[in-house]
Design an enzyme around this catalytic site. Structure first.
Site, mmCIF file in Angstrom:
data_model
loop_
_atom_site.group_PDB
_atom_site.id
_atom_site.type_symbol
_atom_site.label_atom_id
_atom_site.label_comp_id
_atom_site.label_asym_id
_atom_site.label_seq_id
_atom_site.Cartn_x
_atom_site.Cartn_y
_atom_site.Cartn_z
ATOM 1 N N HIS A 193 0.859 -0.868 -0.144
ATOM 2 C CA HIS A 193 0.108 -0.496 0.252
ATOM 3 C C HIS A 193 0.835 0.801 0.395
ATOM 4 C CE1 HIS A 193 -0.134 0.865 3.834
ATOM 5 N NE2 HIS A 193 0.111 -0.779 4.526
ATOM 6 N N ASP A 218 5.592 1.413 6.697
ATOM 7 C CA ASP A 218 4.409 0.861 6.628
ATOM 8 C C ASP A 218 3.274 1.745 5.623
ATOM 9 O OD1 ASP A 218 1.824 0.056 6.650
ATOM 10 O OD2 ASP A 218 1.406 0.580 8.795
ATOM 11 N N GLU A 263 -4.881 1.556 2.647
ATOM 12 C CA GLU A 263 -4.614 0.486 3.239
ATOM 13 C C GLU A 263 -5.122 0.562 4.514
ATOM 14 O OE1 GLU A 263 -2.964 -2.713 5.747
ATOM 15 O OE2 GLU A 263 -3.096 -0.875 5.561
ATOM 16 N N GLU A 264 -4.808 1.776 5.067
ATOM 17 C CA GLU A 264 -4.635 1.956 6.487
ATOM 18 C C GLU A 264 -5.881 2.613 6.918
ATOM 19 O OE1 GLU A 264 -2.733 1.592 8.238
ATOM 20 O OE2 GLU A 264 -0.623 1.835 7.778
ATOM 21 N N ASP A 317 4.275 -6.303 2.869
ATOM 22 C CA ASP A 317 4.112 -5.687 4.459
ATOM 23 C C ASP A 317 4.055 -5.642 5.729
ATOM 24 O OD1 ASP A 317 2.365 -2.959 5.748
ATOM 25 O OD2 ASP A 317 0.013 -3.632 5.461
ATOM 26 N N HIS A 346 3.480 2.764 12.853
ATOM 27 C CA HIS A 346 2.692 4.265 13.338
ATOM 28 C C HIS A 346 3.480 5.262 14.151
ATOM 29 C CE1 HIS A 346 -1.144 2.220 11.331
ATOM 30 N NE2 HIS A 346 0.035 1.743 10.860
#
Ligand code: CO
Ligand code: ZN
Length: 330
Positions: free
Chosen positions: A60, A161, A192-193, A215, A301
């Site tokens: 992603h 990410d 995606e998130e 990922d 994140h």
């Protein structure tokens, strides 16, 4: 790989605004593929034609960020998360808008930091006015503003990410042999998130015979971390399960056997919370046998995610081999 990762991670691309990342990837991959196109949602497809049925590889493009919800007469902006963003990670951070403007985050007076919630945070971009004097608008997105850096044998950056996955797909495309037993579709997905949205339409369009998401995943190797059998530097992880997918045993086995055949270190991953594009791909149409190759990553994140350079190299070797071999029939 390092130069490519730097470019990819420093590019602006919160969910829904992946255009700059897409433009960069298109330029990096176009000479290595037969066909390249974008769909209605903004997913980028880069295809290498091969003899057999299609394998969809997905990474992603989007990263977590914040969205402006309100701007007051003094120019202070209120914000809400886009994807899995934690409010306490934002205090004192620089955030960047699409056009390059930056702002910093602070909070209202609090009795205790435990009282911190999204409604107490504000963003200060230096403009002491409401729009139109203030160039910001409700709905504008911002992401972390952090440089890519090498730290020992590791890479530190925002958005590893999943730009780490994007870099791996691009490098894989560059290293594929001339003759392929399968058509290989590199998909750089959007959103995606916020719920695997791009991968959902991408898999529907491609109707692949197999799916493979690339990922990052969490690790259990930091002080007092939650117990998890994945560490940095022990090789890429072959996912068994997360909250979005139970990886197909046939794909899992194929990945494990291929890693063993190459003599590459690998780890088995059970992620208790979290998901990735394979969650959407495997549920497409009548079902698509799918797996995930995960890059072990610390501090997912946050503004400073960390992956191991060796894990990236091993993941690349494994991916090239996986795309060059015939996949087992169901
Ligand atoms: Co994520
Ligand atoms: Zn991800």
């Amino acid at each position: 790989m390092e130069a490519l990762l730097k470019k990819l991670t420093e590019t602006f691309g919160p969910s829904g605004e992946e255009a700059a990342v897409r433009t960069l990837i298109e330029a990096e991959i176009k000479d290595s593929v037969d066909r390249i196109f974008t769909d209605n949602l903004g997913n980028l497809f880069a295809l290498r034609e091969g003899a057999g049925p299609a394998i969809m590889l997905s990474a992603h493009m989007d990263e977590i960020g914040v969205i402006i919800t309100h701007i007051d007469e003094h120019g202070f902006m209120r914000l809400a998360p886009v994807g899995g963003m934690a409010p306490h990670l934002l205090i004192g951070q620089r955030l960047r808008f699409r056009d390059g403007r930056v702002a910093t985050v602070y909070h209202e007076k609090l009795k205790s930091l435990r009282d911190l919630e999204w409604s107490k945070l504000y963003l200060d971009g230096g403009a002491a006015a409401a729009p139109p004097e203030n160039p910001v608008a409700v709905g504008d997105l911002a992401c972390f503003d952090q440089p890519f850096q090498r730290a020992g044998g590791r890479y530190l950056a925002k958005a590893l990410d999943d730009r780490a996955g994007c870099a791996l797909l691009i490098e894989t495309a560059r290293r594929l042999p001339r003759e392929l037993p399968h058509t290989v579709c590199f998909v750089f997905s959007v959103q995606e998130e916020v719920g695997l949205r791009g991968a959902t339409t991408a898999a529907y369009r491609l109707k692949p015979a197999y799916g493979l998401a690339v990922d990052v995943t969490r690790v259990g190797d930091t002080p007092k971390a939650p117990v998890m059998a994945v560490s940095l530097g022990q090789g890429p992880a072959i996912k068994i399960k997360d909250s979005s997918v139970i990886c197909h045993p046939l794909v899992r086995r194929f990945m494990i056997d291929t890693a063993a055949e190459l003599g590459i270190p690998y780890q088995l991953e059970v992620l208790e919370r979290g998901g990735t594009d394979a969650g959407a791909i495997h549920l497409s149409r009548e079902g698509v046998p799918s797996g995930v190759l995960s890059i072990p990553c610390r501090y997912i994140h946050t503004p400073s995610e960390m992956v191991d350079a060796g894990d990236m190299e091993h993941a690349l070797t494994l991916l090239v081999k996986l795309c060059s071999k015939p996949w087992p029939a169901l």
